[in-house]
Design an enzyme around this catalytic site. Structure first.
Site, PDB file in Angstrom:
ATOM      1  N   HIS A  23      -2.300   8.624   1.481  1.00 58.29           N
ATOM      2  CA  HIS A  23      -0.884   8.219   1.475  1.00 58.29           C
ATOM      3  C   HIS A  23      -0.031   9.464   1.226  1.00 58.29           C
ATOM      4  O   HIS A  23       0.721   9.517   0.245  1.00 58.29           O
ATOM      5  CB  HIS A  23      -0.585   7.156   0.404  1.00 58.29           C
ATOM      6  CG  HIS A  23      -1.067   5.779   0.776  1.00 58.29           C
ATOM      7  ND1 HIS A  23      -1.333   4.802  -0.155  1.00 58.29           N
ATOM      8  CD2 HIS A  23      -1.317   5.217   1.980  1.00 58.29           C
ATOM      9  CE1 HIS A  23      -1.741   3.698   0.465  1.00 58.29           C
ATOM     10  NE2 HIS A  23      -1.728   3.923   1.757  1.00 58.29           N
ATOM     11  N   HIS A  79      -5.275  -4.301  10.683  1.00 57.45           N
ATOM     12  CA  HIS A  79      -4.141  -3.704   9.949  1.00 57.45           C
ATOM     13  C   HIS A  79      -3.704  -2.492  10.756  1.00 57.45           C
ATOM     14  O   HIS A  79      -4.541  -1.798  11.349  1.00 57.45           O
ATOM     15  CB  HIS A  79      -4.687  -3.325   8.571  1.00 57.45           C
ATOM     16  CG  HIS A  79      -3.808  -2.544   7.661  1.00 57.45           C
ATOM     17  ND1 HIS A  79      -2.445  -2.715   7.573  1.00 57.45           N
ATOM     18  CD2 HIS A  79      -4.117  -1.590   6.734  1.00 57.45           C
ATOM     19  CE1 HIS A  79      -1.975  -1.896   6.643  1.00 57.45           C
ATOM     20  NE2 HIS A  79      -2.963  -1.195   6.129  1.00 57.45           N
ATOM     21  N   GLU A  81      -2.088   0.331   9.665  1.00 56.08           N
ATOM     22  CA  GLU A  81      -1.858   1.622   9.016  1.00 56.08           C
ATOM     23  C   GLU A  81      -2.726   2.705   9.670  1.00 56.08           C
ATOM     24  O   GLU A  81      -3.820   2.438  10.172  1.00 56.08           O
ATOM     25  CB  GLU A  81      -2.117   1.533   7.506  1.00 56.08           C
ATOM     26  CG  GLU A  81      -1.509   2.727   6.770  1.00 56.08           C
ATOM     27  CD  GLU A  81      -1.395   2.553   5.257  1.00 56.08           C
ATOM     28  OE1 GLU A  81      -1.906   1.563   4.698  1.00 56.08           O
ATOM     29  OE2 GLU A  81      -0.781   3.446   4.624  1.00 56.08           O
ATOM     30  N   ASP A  83      -4.656   5.098   8.903  1.00 55.09           N
ATOM     31  CA  ASP A  83      -6.057   5.407   8.586  1.00 55.09           C
ATOM     32  C   ASP A  83      -7.023   4.517   9.371  1.00 55.09           C
ATOM     33  O   ASP A  83      -8.182   4.879   9.554  1.00 55.09           O
ATOM     34  CB  ASP A  83      -6.341   5.333   7.069  1.00 55.09           C
ATOM     35  CG  ASP A  83      -5.816   4.084   6.415  1.00 55.09           C
ATOM     36  OD1 ASP A  83      -4.837   3.505   6.908  1.00 55.09           O
ATOM     37  OD2 ASP A  83      -6.383   3.678   5.385  1.00 55.09           O
ATOM     38  N   HIS A 147      -2.503  -5.136   2.084  1.00 59.50           N
ATOM     39  CA  HIS A 147      -1.325  -4.765   1.337  1.00 59.50           C
ATOM     40  C   HIS A 147      -0.077  -4.543   2.201  1.00 59.50           C
ATOM     41  O   HIS A 147       0.947  -4.104   1.693  1.00 59.50           O
ATOM     42  CB  HIS A 147      -1.625  -3.493   0.521  1.00 59.50           C
ATOM     43  CG  HIS A 147      -1.811  -2.272   1.382  1.00 59.50           C
ATOM     44  ND1 HIS A 147      -1.039  -1.153   1.215  1.00 59.50           N
ATOM     45  CD2 HIS A 147      -2.619  -2.003   2.431  1.00 59.50           C
ATOM     46  CE1 HIS A 147      -1.400  -0.237   2.098  1.00 59.50           C
ATOM     47  NE2 HIS A 147      -2.344  -0.726   2.842  1.00 59.50           N
ATOM     48  N   ASP A 166      -8.415  -3.513   3.943  1.00 59.64           N
ATOM     49  CA  ASP A 166      -8.171  -2.755   2.709  1.00 59.64           C
ATOM     50  C   ASP A 166      -8.593  -3.512   1.445  1.00 59.64           C
ATOM     51  O   ASP A 166      -8.956  -2.887   0.439  1.00 59.64           O
ATOM     52  CB  ASP A 166      -6.686  -2.390   2.605  1.00 59.64           C
ATOM     53  CG  ASP A 166      -6.318  -1.199   3.482  1.00 59.64           C
ATOM     54  OD1 ASP A 166      -7.198  -0.374   3.774  1.00 59.64           O
ATOM     55  OD2 ASP A 166      -5.139  -1.092   3.861  1.00 59.64           O
ATOM     56  N   TYR A 194      -8.222   1.897  -7.212  1.00 59.16           N
ATOM     57  CA  TYR A 194      -7.668   1.412  -5.937  1.00 59.16           C
ATOM     58  C   TYR A 194      -6.815   0.165  -6.179  1.00 59.16           C
ATOM     59  O   TYR A 194      -5.702   0.036  -5.678  1.00 59.16           O
ATOM     60  CB  TYR A 194      -8.860   1.103  -5.042  1.00 59.16           C
ATOM     61  CG  TYR A 194      -8.604   0.707  -3.616  1.00 59.16           C
ATOM     62  CD1 TYR A 194      -8.677   1.655  -2.598  1.00 59.16           C
ATOM     63  CD2 TYR A 194      -8.368  -0.615  -3.260  1.00 59.16           C
ATOM     64  CE1 TYR A 194      -8.513   1.292  -1.267  1.00 59.16           C
ATOM     65  CE2 TYR A 194      -8.195  -0.985  -1.941  1.00 59.16           C
ATOM     66  CZ  TYR A 194      -8.267  -0.028  -0.952  1.00 59.16           C
ATOM     67  OH  TYR A 194      -8.108  -0.404   0.360  1.00 59.16           O
ATOM     68  N   HIS A 227     -12.644   0.689   3.428  1.00 57.72           N
ATOM     69  CA  HIS A 227     -12.868   1.937   2.676  1.00 57.72           C
ATOM     70  C   HIS A 227     -14.020   1.732   1.699  1.00 57.72           C
ATOM     71  O   HIS A 227     -14.083   0.705   1.017  1.00 57.72           O
ATOM     72  CB  HIS A 227     -11.635   2.329   1.851  1.00 57.72           C
ATOM     73  CG  HIS A 227     -10.405   2.566   2.647  1.00 57.72           C
ATOM     74  ND1 HIS A 227     -10.230   3.670   3.440  1.00 57.72           N
ATOM     75  CD2 HIS A 227      -9.264   1.846   2.768  1.00 57.72           C
ATOM     76  CE1 HIS A 227      -9.041   3.629   4.016  1.00 57.72           C
ATOM     77  NE2 HIS A 227      -8.434   2.517   3.628  1.00 57.72           N
TER      78      HIS A 227
HETATM   79 FE1  FEO Z   1      -3.518   0.188   4.405  1.00 56.80          FE
HETATM   80 FE2  FEO Z   1      -6.535   1.679   4.510  1.00 56.80          FE
HETATM   81  O1  FEO Z   1      -4.803   1.318   5.096  1.00 56.80           O
END
Ligand code: FEO
Length: 395
Positions: A23, A79, A81, A83, A147, A166, A194, A227
């Site tokens: 982030h 998702h 995002e 990553d 999230h 996530d 996390y 992750h």
């Molecule tokens: Fe919200 Fe692992 O990206």
């Protein structure tokens, strides 16, 4: 490298041992991380999520070694995002018409980031499913605000795998892939960090979502997050932890956070720790100088604490910028049902403790006890004033 998760499901992600921050620089990575993507090869071939853009080439080449990309029937983007979606445009260059299953909000985030409104999006919501052959199907579960507003999870029937994205993840490089194989101390330390630093603001939603998932009575053999470790040994243990963490979690711990200019406020911090120990020897006390400690690690300790004390000297009729920045981060995390106290030294005007109090109230803390404000260097009697804070925080 493709690695087997279960039956015809394999891991095709990236384990990133060199990653230092996430982030931007907002989240410290101390033990590596991973972007987990998964390949399902039933009668239908399905890719679940991709990896971060710097690894797009490696990701696509690895996939091409395993399969003919044209054989991918569809992609699930849980998702948007970066990553998990960063490698998507590079992959789509080769297979531009491949359907992408995602939420309506993920269409917004993916188009907003990559500017390909022509991609073949298939919008799904909770309960929608797709048959993938061999008696198995994928069922989608909206995970709004876990999230991001675009988040969802995908459940695979037959193999009973929940691809949770996530949720239930950790920023941890796990070469062994599975929770039962990795270092247990690190696994739980990183899962907690996390949750505290990313998911805590959404705790009320986490509680409701867990109730919803449990209420669906889906057998879950594996939770495969995006992750860190894949939960195959007692996968519900992380769900049970989330249920506890989401419920205003706290331990018998008080965390003291401060910064100091000429060590006066530091002396008050240590005196407070001493007073807490005298009154309640079983209470765990931790002291952190904000400028010398990783802010995410401090936040994890605040998350598990029942109370905190924050100290700053007065500077420019306010507080040190290090403390102000950290308090802004604290505000974002929306911790609930914790007490707080304030202290600090000053030379001239002395507004620091009032500023600390205002910011902590704004962050949802119950500010209690005396506001200990000491002119110049603390004397013995000033140090003893910290007893009042200790009593209030322990009450
Ligand atoms: Fe919200 Fe692992 O990206």
């Amino acid at each position: 490298m493709k690695r087997l998760v279960k039956n015809n499901v394999s891991w095709v992600g990236k384990i990133d041992w060199e990653l230092e921050t996430f982030h931007g620089d907002d989240y410290s990575i101390n033990n590596g991380s991973s972007q987990n993507a998964y390949l399902i090869q039933e009668e239908k071939t399905v890719l679940i999520d991709t990896v971060w853009k710097p690894y797009e080439r490696e990701f696509r080449e690895n996939l091409e070694r395993e399969i003919d990309l044209e054989k991918i029937d569809f992609i699930v983007m849980n998702h948007g995002e970066v990553d998990h979606s960063g490698a998507l445009p590079y992959l789509m260059e080769k297979i531009p018409n491949t359907p992408i299953y995602c939420t309506a909000n993920a269409v917004k985030s993916l188009v907003g980031q990559y500017h390909h409104p022509e991609w073949n999006f298939k919008v799904v919501k909770t309960g929608d499913s797709v048959d993938i052959g061999n008696g198995k199907s994928l069922v989608f579960v909206d995970m709004r605000m876990l999230h991001w507003p675009d988040s969802m999870a995908t459940y695979m029937t037959g193999d009973n795998i929940l691809f949770s994205n996530d949720a239930f993840g950790q920023h941890l490089a796990v070469e062994e892939l599975f929770n039962d194989k990795t270092d247990q101390c690190l696994l739980w330390e990183e899962a907690l960090k996390y949750y505290a630093n990313i998911l805590a603001p959404f705790s009320p939603l986490v509680k409701r979502k867990i109730e919803e998932i449990v209420g669906m009575n889906l057998p879950i053999d594996i939770i495969a997050p995006s992750h860190g470790a894949i939960w195959r040994d007692n996968p519900l243990q992380i769900v049970e932890k989330y249920a506890k963490w989401a419920d205003n979690y706290q331990e018998d711990q008080i965390t003291i956070v401060y910064d100091t200019m000429w060590d006066g406020t530091k002396a008050l911090a240590h005196s407070l720790a001493n007073e807490i120990q005298k009154i309640s020897p079983d209470t765990r006390v931790k002291i952190f100088n904000i400028s010398q400690t990783d802010k995410n690690d401090i936040m994890t300790q605040v998350f598990v604490s029942k109370a905190i004390a924050v100290g700053s000297p007065t500077v420019g009729q306010s507080i040190l910028s290090s403390v102000a920045g950290w308090l802004h981060f604290l505000f974002e995390l929306k911790f609930k049902k914790k007490k707080a106290a304030v202290f600090g030294c000053y030379g001239w005007s002395g507004e620091g403790v009032e500023v600390l109090e205002e910011l902590l109230i704004k962050s949802g803390f119950e500010v209690t006890g005396p506001k200990v404000k000491v002119n110049w260097n603390p004397k013995q009697e000033n140090l003893q004033e910290m007893k009042g804070i200790a009593e209030a925080l322990l009450q």
